[in-house]
Design a protein around this motif. Structure first.
Motif: not given
Length: 268
Positions: A58-59, A98-101, A138-139, A148-152
């Motif tokens: 989960t990003i 993970a956290y993505l800036a 890359e993550l 992957i799960k994307l949480v924005g």
């Protein structure tokens, strides 16, 4: 655009102070900071030290940050002053996280092809989306992830949707106060359109196959529910994503305090 994003602050922490606060926070949680070289930008991510292999990842994708210093003055560094979304990511303990800036956030003194357009009119440009997509790949490699799960959050929701439209490994797309139709967003506030940006609503055909859930605060005056409603209306009735308007919530309040509501959807 500053009228939307910041009402003016008497004292803004320096970029170095903002980065130090974030690095201290992730260190306290046993995470680490890494820089992903994704061309044309370098992107900061905060990751777990010992993730489990072959687990879904989960990003959490950051919002627009400090795009503007005041209503009329563009910021010289978009690093967020409020680490709310990072704290939400750190609090997610189910599976790998993970956290993505966003490009140019948390990147003081690092040459990353940054200029103010990257966090203003071109915040969702093809170059930004391509860089974020490479960062996510890359993550996924670092975590040995399968899906992957994307949480924005806010503008990070737009990035999450634009990335998901071009991947086949996104098993869940979730946004909180997401700028999912920026044309409606700029029209609503009567400000300059984001001419240099891609618009998530235009990619509804590719996004039909992605399971989605979108949250909007009932009191959010920054990204009102009309933005998400316009996005969802693009989809055929049988394929429309879920939308929950959370009464009493604003743009930032109270997603952190009531984050279990978000987590329950992420892990569903």
């Amino acid at each position: 655009m500053g009228v939307l994003l910041l009402t003016g602050c008497s004292t803004i922490p320096t970029p170095g102070e903002r980065i130090a606060r974030a690095e201290g926070l992730v260190s306290d949680h046993g995470w680490q900071s890494i820089i992903l070289d994704t061309e044309p930008f370098k992107v900061r991510s905060f990751v777990e030290l010992n993730p489990e292999r072959q687990k879904p990842l989960t990003i959490y994708i950051e919002g627009d940050g400090l795009a503007w210093k005041t209503r009329t003055e563009v910021s010289d560094d978009p690093t967020p002053t409020d680490l709310m979304w990072l704290r939400v990511a750190l609090g997610h303990t189910s599976g790998n996280t993970a956290y993505l800036a966003r490009p140019c956030q948390f990147m003081k003194d690092i040459n990353t092809n940054c200029n103010p357009s990257v966090w203003t009119e071109a915040r969702f440009s093809s170059e930004v989306v391509r860089s974020m997509n490479r960062a996510i790949t890359e993550l996924k490699r670092i975590y040995h992830a399968t899906d992957i799960k994307l949480v924005g959050f806010s503008g990070g929701g737009a990035i999450a949707a634009l990335v998901a439209a071009n991947r086949d490994d996104v098993v869940r797309l979730i946004t909180v106060a997401g700028t999912l139709d920026h044309r409606v967003w700029t029209d609503y506030h009567n400000v300059t359109p984001l001419h240099a940006s891609l618009n998530p609503a235009d990619y509804w055909r590719s996004l039909q196959r992605v399971p989605q859930f979108h949250f909007i605060g009932g009191r959010d005056v920054t990204v009102p529910k009309e933005v998400a409603e316009s996005y969802i209306s693009r989809f055929p009735v049988y394929a429309r994503p879920e939308l929950e308007v959370v009464e009493g919530f604003g743009h930032t309040c109270c997603w952190e305090k009531e984050r279990q509501k978000l987590y329950s959807v992420v892990v569903d």
